[in-house]
Motif scaffolding. Structure first.
Motif, short mmCIF file in Angstrom:
data_model
loop_
_atom_site.label_atom_id
_atom_site.label_comp_id
_atom_site.label_asym_id
_atom_site.label_seq_id
_atom_site.Cartn_x
_atom_site.Cartn_y
_atom_site.Cartn_z
N LYS A 129 0.83 -1.19 0.00
CA LYS A 129 0.00 0.00 0.00
C LYS A 129 0.87 1.25 0.00
O LYS A 129 1.96 1.27 0.55
N ILE A 132 -0.36 7.08 1.65
CA ILE A 132 -1.70 7.67 1.80
C ILE A 132 -2.71 6.59 2.11
O ILE A 132 -3.57 6.75 2.99
N CYS A 133 -2.60 5.47 1.41
CA CYS A 133 -3.52 4.35 1.66
C CYS A 133 -3.33 3.81 3.07
O CYS A 133 -4.30 3.49 3.75
N LYS A 134 -2.07 3.74 3.53
CA LYS A 134 -1.80 3.28 4.88
C LYS A 134 -2.43 4.19 5.91
O LYS A 134 -2.99 3.73 6.92
N MET A 135 -2.34 5.50 5.69
CA MET A 135 -2.94 6.47 6.61
C MET A 135 -4.46 6.30 6.67
O MET A 135 -5.06 6.37 7.73
N LYS A 136 -5.07 6.08 5.51
CA LYS A 136 -6.52 5.89 5.46
C LYS A 136 -6.93 4.61 6.19
O LYS A 136 -7.93 4.60 6.91
N ILE A 137 -6.16 3.54 5.98
CA ILE A 137 -6.45 2.28 6.66
C ILE A 137 -6.36 2.45 8.17
O ILE A 137 -7.23 2.02 8.92
N THR A 138 -5.26 3.09 8.62
CA THR A 138 -5.07 3.30 10.05
C THR A 138 -6.18 4.14 10.64
O THR A 138 -6.73 3.80 11.69
N ARG A 139 -6.53 5.23 9.96
CA ARG A 139 -7.60 6.11 10.46
C ARG A 139 -8.93 5.37 10.51
O ARG A 139 -9.69 5.50 11.48
N PHE A 140 -9.21 4.56 9.49
CA PHE A 140 -10.46 3.80 9.46
C PHE A 140 -10.53 2.81 10.61
O PHE A 140 -11.56 2.68 11.27
N SER A 144 -13.33 3.31 13.49
CA SER A 144 -14.33 2.25 13.56
C SER A 144 -14.21 1.47 14.86
O SER A 144 -15.23 1.05 15.43
#
Length: 329
Positions: A129, A132-140, A144
């Protein structure tokens, strides 16, 4: 067991007299070690796994702190018995710490499951990933997790209430804790479902999922090792050996964390599951709070929340490097 008559003095194994001292020491050490865990995993630019491990340090530390506050009041300032005078504020603090402990402990469970899932995709699916994708995954995952746990633990807030012992036609004074009138009046609509949710959804299913993911990861590591053993070029072996060993150690470290989690959660999961099967009025959470068996289960859980530091330090080179940087050793 009648709520109004329960003394909270059940001590089947004579453990209660020492639980306060043992758990105070474990929680105090655990809080400090989890602060170190958080600082170490945030010392350098972090991956998704590093961020989740740092967050696990926060949730484990807060769970231990909640239990420590409860423990200091209940075992050192006063006593875990109805015969000891307790103020209304003291009993409300016990309930607040109990709920806080459940919330932070479940957040830790959520993060542990998330770590297992992330590592599974990394090891078995070789998912790469972007940052940016990693940051989105972590934030999600973080958002959640917080929302799910807060929503899932909402029903627990209606389980206990503080009552005045003087109103129960006894010679005792002060306040104690019992199941709320709502819980007593809604056995099948509230008590049984909450046991199933707690025992199955929060305990058994995550344990089963993590055992399965760990099995797949172990299988993937073995297959990768077998392929490397079949390589004929010694130079190829030497260039990949170091990174391969460290990669496998990191995976095994997370597998060990998962397995310790499973072993610590299974006794509570089975107890809650059996209580739910009875489909009758349950004193499960009262049992966890006021019995010596519940205290032993608590000790296993807080030991689990404290043990991660030793696992990281033993098995993760990156963690040891971060510790050196942190303390300038």
């Amino acid at each position: 067991m009648d709520n109004t008559s329960s003394t909270g003095s059940e001590d089947m194994f004579g453990y209660r007299e020492i639980h306060g001292y043992i758990s105070t020491i474990v929680c105090s050490i655990g809080v400090m070690l989890n602060i170190v865990n958080y600082l170490a995993w945030t010392r350098q630019s972090a991956s998704v796994s590093d961020t989740l491990l740092a967050s696990l340090g926060v949730t484990d530390g807060l769970a231990l702190l909640s239990y420590l506050i409860f423990n200091v009041y209940f075992y050192h300032v006063s006593g875990p018995y109805v015969s000891v005078y307790h103020s209304e504020a003291g009993m409300k603090m016990v309930i607040i710490c109990f709920h806080a402990y459940i919330i932070f402990h479940m957040l830790s469970n959520f993060l542990t499951v998330a770590l297992a899932v992330i590592r599974y995709f990394h090891v078995c699916r070789r998912c790469a990933k972007t940052e940016i994708c990693k940051m989105k995954i972590t934030r999600f995952i973080m958002v959640s997790g917080v929302l799910s746990v807060l929503l899932a633990t909402l029903p627990f807030y209606f389980y206990y209430e503080v009552y005045d012992l003087a109103d129960q036609s006894t010679n005792k004074t002060g306040f104690w804790i019992r199941k709320s009138n709502f819980a007593d009046n809604h056995v099948h609509e509230y008590q049984v479902p909450i046991l199933w949710v707690y025992g199955v959804v929060f305990k058994i299913l995550p344990c089963a999922l993590m055992i399965a993911l760990s099995g797949y990861m172990v299988k993937s590591i073995r297959e990768a090792k077998r392929k490397k053993d079949q390589m004929t070029t010694s130079s190829d072996i030497s260039t990949t050996k170091k990174s391969s060993v460290e990669y496998n150690k990191t995976t095994l470290m997370l597998i060990i964390i998962v397995m310790i989690y499973v072993l610590s959660e299974i006794p509570i999961a089975i107890s809650a599951f059996i209580s739910g099967l009875q489909r009758a009025e349950s004193h499960f959470f009262y049992f966890l709070l006021f019995s010596s068996v519940g205290e032993v289960m608590d000790l296993i859980t807080i030991l689990n929340a404290t043990s991660n530091f030793f696992i990281y330090f033993t098995m993760c080179k990156k963690y040891r490097q971060n510790i050196k940087l942190l303390f300038q050793l």
